[in-house]
Scaffold this motif. Structure first.
Motif, PDB file in Angstrom:
ATOM      1  N   LEU A  10      43.684  29.683  37.472  1.00 25.61           N
ATOM      2  CA  LEU A  10      44.385  30.946  37.660  1.00 25.61           C
ATOM      3  C   LEU A  10      43.785  32.060  36.808  1.00 25.61           C
ATOM      4  O   LEU A  10      44.021  33.230  37.066  1.00 25.61           O
ATOM      5  N   THR A  11      43.009  31.709  35.785  1.00 28.51           N
ATOM      6  CA  THR A  11      42.440  32.731  34.907  1.00 28.51           C
ATOM      7  C   THR A  11      41.041  33.151  35.326  1.00 28.51           C
ATOM      8  O   THR A  11      40.569  34.197  34.906  1.00 28.51           O
ATOM      9  N   ASP A  12      40.371  32.347  36.124  1.00 27.21           N
ATOM     10  CA  ASP A  12      39.013  32.683  36.560  1.00 27.21           C
ATOM     11  C   ASP A  12      39.044  33.361  37.915  1.00 27.21           C
ATOM     12  O   ASP A  12      39.852  33.028  38.775  1.00 27.21           O
ATOM     13  N   THR A  13      38.130  34.300  38.093  1.00 26.67           N
ATOM     14  CA  THR A  13      37.993  34.980  39.367  1.00 26.67           C
ATOM     15  C   THR A  13      36.788  34.388  40.088  1.00 26.67           C
ATOM     16  O   THR A  13      35.677  34.443  39.565  1.00 26.67           O
ATOM     17  N   PRO A  14      36.983  33.806  41.261  1.00 28.51           N
ATOM     18  CA  PRO A  14      35.850  33.184  41.940  1.00 28.51           C
ATOM     19  C   PRO A  14      34.853  34.230  42.454  1.00 28.51           C
ATOM     20  O   PRO A  14      35.247  35.285  42.935  1.00 28.51           O
ATOM     21  N   GLU A  15      33.583  33.922  42.287  1.00 27.42           N
ATOM     22  CA  GLU A  15      32.539  34.825  42.784  1.00 27.42           C
ATOM     23  C   GLU A  15      32.092  34.334  44.149  1.00 27.42           C
ATOM     24  O   GLU A  15      31.869  33.142  44.343  1.00 27.42           O
ATOM     25  N   LEU A  16      31.998  35.239  45.089  1.00 28.76           N
ATOM     26  CA  LEU A  16      31.596  34.900  46.438  1.00 28.76           C
ATOM     27  C   LEU A  16      30.082  35.023  46.551  1.00 28.76           C
ATOM     28  O   LEU A  16      29.530  36.094  46.321  1.00 28.76           O
ATOM     29  N   LYS A  17      29.416  33.939  46.871  1.00 27.16           N
ATOM     30  CA  LYS A  17      27.963  33.961  47.036  1.00 27.16           C
ATOM     31  C   LYS A  17      27.653  33.584  48.487  1.00 27.16           C
ATOM     32  O   LYS A  17      27.971  32.495  48.931  1.00 27.16           O
ATOM     33  N   TYR A  41      33.833  41.790  52.618  1.00 31.08           N
ATOM     34  CA  TYR A  41      32.969  41.222  51.576  1.00 31.08           C
ATOM     35  C   TYR A  41      32.563  42.307  50.576  1.00 31.08           C
ATOM     36  O   TYR A  41      32.569  42.076  49.363  1.00 31.08           O
ATOM     37  N   ALA A  42      32.244  43.487  51.064  1.00 34.32           N
ATOM     38  CA  ALA A  42      31.891  44.594  50.172  1.00 34.32           C
ATOM     39  C   ALA A  42      33.089  44.974  49.305  1.00 34.32           C
ATOM     40  O   ALA A  42      32.941  45.218  48.095  1.00 34.32           O
ATOM     41  N   TYR A  43      34.273  45.002  49.892  1.00 38.01           N
ATOM     42  CA  TYR A  43      35.492  45.304  49.131  1.00 38.01           C
ATOM     43  C   TYR A  43      35.721  44.249  48.058  1.00 38.01           C
ATOM     44  O   TYR A  43      36.026  44.560  46.905  1.00 38.01           O
ATOM     45  N   TYR A  44      35.575  42.969  48.409  1.00 43.14           N
ATOM     46  CA  TYR A  44      35.761  41.887  47.443  1.00 43.14           C
ATOM     47  C   TYR A  44      34.751  41.998  46.315  1.00 43.14           C
ATOM     48  O   TYR A  44      35.092  41.805  45.142  1.00 43.14           O
ATOM     49  N   SER A  45      33.514  42.314  46.639  1.00 47.22           N
ATOM     50  CA  SER A  45      32.479  42.440  45.612  1.00 47.22           C
ATOM     51  C   SER A  45      32.810  43.572  44.644  1.00 47.22           C
ATOM     52  O   SER A  45      32.666  43.422  43.427  1.00 47.22           O
ATOM     53  N   ASP A  46      33.271  44.704  45.176  1.00 51.73           N
ATOM     54  CA  ASP A  46      33.649  45.824  44.312  1.00 51.73           C
ATOM     55  C   ASP A  46      34.823  45.445  43.402  1.00 51.73           C
ATOM     56  O   ASP A  46      34.822  45.739  42.207  1.00 51.73           O
ATOM     57  N   GLU A  47      35.826  44.796  43.979  1.00 55.51           N
ATOM     58  CA  GLU A  47      36.989  44.395  43.192  1.00 55.51           C
ATOM     59  C   GLU A  47      36.621  43.331  42.162  1.00 55.51           C
ATOM     60  O   GLU A  47      37.146  43.315  41.052  1.00 55.51           O
TER      61      GLU A  47
END
Length: 96
Positions: A10-17, A41-47
């Motif tokens: 819950l404390t880590d933010t997963p990175e999308l690759k 995907y662009a929105y997720y990357s920015d966030e």
């Protein structure tokens, strides 16, 4: 795949690759879904970048950690000095 989900907390933010996006033409099947996915995907990357910056900015410095641990002792010391001062003043007033 289950190893990936087990590694999430819950404390880590997963990175999308993802692999580079292929180019689709407007008449290809699924073009609209593909464009929507690229936007998400662009929105997720920015966030993800914003969350990472906020996490880094909220990490306590070593000085803040030291103050956190020493603050109860400093409070006790200040109360003891105040108590000693008031007691000394009362004793001096009684002598006069």
């Amino acid at each position: 795949m289950s190893e990936y989900f087990d590694s999430l907390t819950l404390t880590d933010t997963p990175e999308l690759k993802l692999a580079p996006f292929p180019d689709l033409e407007k008449n290809d099947w699924g073009y609209q879904d593909y464009e929507q996915f690229k936007g998400l995907y662009a929105y997720y990357s920015d966030e993800y970048e914003r969350v990472t910056q906020v996490k880094e900015a909220t990490v306590k410095s070593p000085f803040e950690v030291a103050l956190w641990y020493f603050s109860p002792f400093l409070l006790c010391l200040s109360l003891a000095v105040r108590f000693t001062k008031v007691t000394g003043e009362v004793i001096l007033e009684k002598r006069k």
